[in-house]
Design a protein around this motif. Sequence first.
Motif, PDB file in Angstrom:
ATOM      1  N   VAL A 114    -105.134  23.576-127.203  1.00  0.00           N
ATOM      2  CA  VAL A 114    -106.095  22.486-127.006  1.00  0.00           C
ATOM      3  C   VAL A 114    -107.422  22.995-126.440  1.00  0.00           C
ATOM      4  O   VAL A 114    -108.480  22.443-126.739  1.00  0.00           O
ATOM      5  N   GLU A 115    -107.381  24.079-125.666  1.00  0.00           N
ATOM      6  CA  GLU A 115    -108.626  24.643-125.142  1.00  0.00           C
ATOM      7  C   GLU A 115    -109.491  25.198-126.278  1.00  0.00           C
ATOM      8  O   GLU A 115    -110.705  25.022-126.296  1.00  0.00           O
ATOM      9  N   ALA A 116    -108.848  25.871-127.230  1.00  0.00           N
ATOM     10  CA  ALA A 116    -109.582  26.376-128.393  1.00  0.00           C
ATOM     11  C   ALA A 116    -110.122  25.215-129.227  1.00  0.00           C
ATOM     12  O   ALA A 116    -111.241  25.275-129.736  1.00  0.00           O
ATOM     13  N   LEU A 117    -109.328  24.154-129.351  1.00  0.00           N
ATOM     14  CA  LEU A 117    -109.786  22.968-130.081  1.00  0.00           C
ATOM     15  C   LEU A 117    -110.999  22.353-129.398  1.00  0.00           C
ATOM     16  O   LEU A 117    -111.968  21.982-130.069  1.00  0.00           O
ATOM     17  N   GLN A 118    -110.971  22.278-128.083  1.00  0.00           N
ATOM     18  CA  GLN A 118    -112.110  21.695-127.363  1.00  0.00           C
ATOM     19  C   GLN A 118    -113.363  22.533-127.582  1.00  0.00           C
ATOM     20  O   GLN A 118    -114.452  21.994-127.755  1.00  0.00           O
ATOM     21  N   THR A 119    -113.227  23.839-127.597  1.00  0.00           N
ATOM     22  CA  THR A 119    -114.368  24.715-127.859  1.00  0.00           C
ATOM     23  C   THR A 119    -114.903  24.471-129.265  1.00  0.00           C
ATOM     24  O   THR A 119    -116.119  24.393-129.474  1.00  0.00           O
ATOM     25  N   GLN A 120    -113.995  24.314-130.240  1.00  0.00           N
ATOM     26  CA  GLN A 120    -114.406  24.064-131.615  1.00  0.00           C
ATOM     27  C   GLN A 120    -115.109  22.714-131.760  1.00  0.00           C
ATOM     28  O   GLN A 120    -116.012  22.568-132.583  1.00  0.00           O
ATOM     29  N   LEU A 121    -114.671  21.728-130.982  1.00  0.00           N
ATOM     30  CA  LEU A 121    -115.199  20.370-131.122  1.00  0.00           C
ATOM     31  C   LEU A 121    -116.485  20.119-130.343  1.00  0.00           C
ATOM     32  O   LEU A 121    -116.975  18.996-130.335  1.00  0.00           O
ATOM     33  N   GLN A 122    -117.038  21.145-129.695  1.00  0.00           N
ATOM     34  CA  GLN A 122    -118.313  20.970-129.021  1.00  0.00           C
ATOM     35  C   GLN A 122    -119.349  20.545-130.059  1.00  0.00           C
ATOM     36  O   GLN A 122    -119.523  21.201-131.073  1.00  0.00           O
ATOM     37  N   GLY A 123    -120.004  19.414-129.822  1.00  0.00           N
ATOM     38  CA  GLY A 123    -120.999  18.906-130.755  1.00  0.00           C
ATOM     39  C   GLY A 123    -120.410  17.946-131.782  1.00  0.00           C
ATOM     40  O   GLY A 123    -121.146  17.287-132.489  1.00  0.00           O
ATOM     41  N   GLN A 124    -119.125  17.878-131.895  1.00  0.00           N
ATOM     42  CA  GLN A 124    -118.447  16.921-132.793  1.00  0.00           C
ATOM     43  C   GLN A 124    -118.021  15.723-131.953  1.00  0.00           C
ATOM     44  O   GLN A 124    -116.849  15.509-131.685  1.00  0.00           O
ATOM     45  N   GLN A 125    -118.994  14.936-131.491  1.00  0.00           N
ATOM     46  CA  GLN A 125    -118.768  13.921-130.462  1.00  0.00           C
ATOM     47  C   GLN A 125    -117.644  12.937-130.745  1.00  0.00           C
ATOM     48  O   GLN A 125    -116.798  12.750-129.897  1.00  0.00           O
ATOM     49  N   PRO A 126    -117.573  12.280-131.909  1.00  0.00           N
ATOM     50  CA  PRO A 126    -116.493  11.309-132.087  1.00  0.00           C
ATOM     51  C   PRO A 126    -115.109  11.945-131.983  1.00  0.00           C
ATOM     52  O   PRO A 126    -114.210  11.385-131.365  1.00  0.00           O
ATOM     53  N   LEU A 127    -114.942  13.124-132.565  1.00  0.00           N
ATOM     54  CA  LEU A 127    -113.633  13.781-132.503  1.00  0.00           C
ATOM     55  C   LEU A 127    -113.317  14.291-131.103  1.00  0.00           C
ATOM     56  O   LEU A 127    -112.182  14.218-130.646  1.00  0.00           O
ATOM     57  N   ASN A 128    -114.330  14.811-130.429  1.00  0.00           N
ATOM     58  CA  ASN A 128    -114.132  15.285-129.057  1.00  0.00           C
ATOM     59  C   ASN A 128    -113.765  14.120-128.140  1.00  0.00           C
ATOM     60  O   ASN A 128    -112.852  14.229-127.316  1.00  0.00           O
ATOM     61  N   ASP A 129    -114.461  12.995-128.295  1.00  0.00           N
ATOM     62  CA  ASP A 129    -114.155  11.817-127.478  1.00  0.00           C
ATOM     63  C   ASP A 129    -112.750  11.305-127.762  1.00  0.00           C
ATOM     64  O   ASP A 129    -112.021  10.910-126.851  1.00  0.00           O
ATOM     65  N   LEU A 130    -112.367  11.313-129.028  1.00  0.00           N
ATOM     66  CA  LEU A 130    -111.019  10.876-129.399  1.00  0.00           C
ATOM     67  C   LEU A 130    -109.975  11.788-128.775  1.00  0.00           C
ATOM     68  O   LEU A 130    -108.984  11.315-128.197  1.00  0.00           O
ATOM     69  N   MET A 131    -110.190  13.094-128.863  1.00  0.00           N
ATOM     70  CA  MET A 131    -109.256  14.050-128.274  1.00  0.00           C
ATOM     71  C   MET A 131    -109.091  13.783-126.781  1.00  0.00           C
ATOM     72  O   MET A 131    -107.968  13.701-126.276  1.00  0.00           O
ATOM     73  N   MET A 132    -110.207  13.611-126.089  1.00  0.00           N
ATOM     74  CA  MET A 132    -110.141  13.392-124.641  1.00  0.00           C
ATOM     75  C   MET A 132    -109.479  12.057-124.296  1.00  0.00           C
ATOM     76  O   MET A 132    -108.733  11.954-123.323  1.00  0.00           O
ATOM     77  N   SER A 133    -109.726  11.020-125.098  1.00  0.00           N
ATOM     78  CA  SER A 133    -109.112   9.722-124.795  1.00  0.00           C
ATOM     79  C   SER A 133    -107.608   9.751-125.028  1.00  0.00           C
ATOM     80  O   SER A 133    -106.854   9.132-124.282  1.00  0.00           O
ATOM     81  N   VAL A 134    -107.146  10.472-126.030  1.00  0.00           N
ATOM     82  CA  VAL A 134    -105.697  10.579-126.266  1.00  0.00           C
ATOM     83  C   VAL A 134    -105.044  11.346-125.120  1.00  0.00           C
ATOM     84  O   VAL A 134    -104.001  10.931-124.594  1.00  0.00           O
TER      85      VAL A 134
END
Length: 193
Positions: A114-134
Motif C-alpha cells: 500500500v505504501e508503493a501504491l500511495q507513492t504511485q497515486l500521488q497526483g491521482q486525487q480521486p483514486l488517492n482519496d478513495l484509497m485513504m477513505s477505504v
Amino acid sequence: MDNKQPAAEPALSEEGLRRRRLFGQTGGLVASFAIGSAIAGATLSQSAQAAPSVPDSATLNQFLKTSRFLTGHQNLDVTFGQRLYVAFGEKNPQFSSQLASLNQWIADKKPEDVEALQTQLQGQQPLNDLMMSVIKGWYLGVTDDSHHTKVYGYQNALMYQVPRDGMVIPTYAHNGPDYWTADPPPVDRLLTF
C-alpha cells in the motif's frame, strides 16, 4: 331532591361562529398536512432504504480483496465489509466505478504494497482519496468525520485489532461490547463480604 337542569349554551355571536369555522378549517388543514407529510415521509424513507444496494458476492469479494491489500490484514470481517461498501456507495454515487478504477490501477501497476501504491497515486486525487477513505473506514469503522457519523463497525474496527492482546476495547460496558450475550460465569462459591 335537587333536580338541576343543565344550563343551555348561550347562543354564539356571528364573530364566535366565524372563529369556530376558521378553527375547524385550520384543524382540517393541519390534519391533512400531517397525513400528507407522513405519507410523503414513508415514501421517501422507502425510496431511501431501497437506494443503497447490497453488493453481490463477486463485487463484495473484490472489495474485500482490495481492502486486504490496502489494510495489510487478511482476516477482514465480511459483514463489516458489506456495511462499509453500502455506506461508501450511499456517500459517493461514483464509489463503485472509482473502486473499479482503483482495482484496474492495482492490476496494471502491480504495486508491492500500500505504501508503493500511495507513492504511485500521488497526483491521482480521486483514486488517492478513495484509497485513504477505504483504509480509514476499516480502521475507524466510520466513513466520515461529522459529529453525527454512523458507526459501521466498532468491535471489528482494525484500530482495536492490533493491540487487542494487551488492550481492552474502550467502552462503558466493562466486560466488552455485547457482553450481555455471553453466559454468566458459573457460581462456584458465594462471595463473602
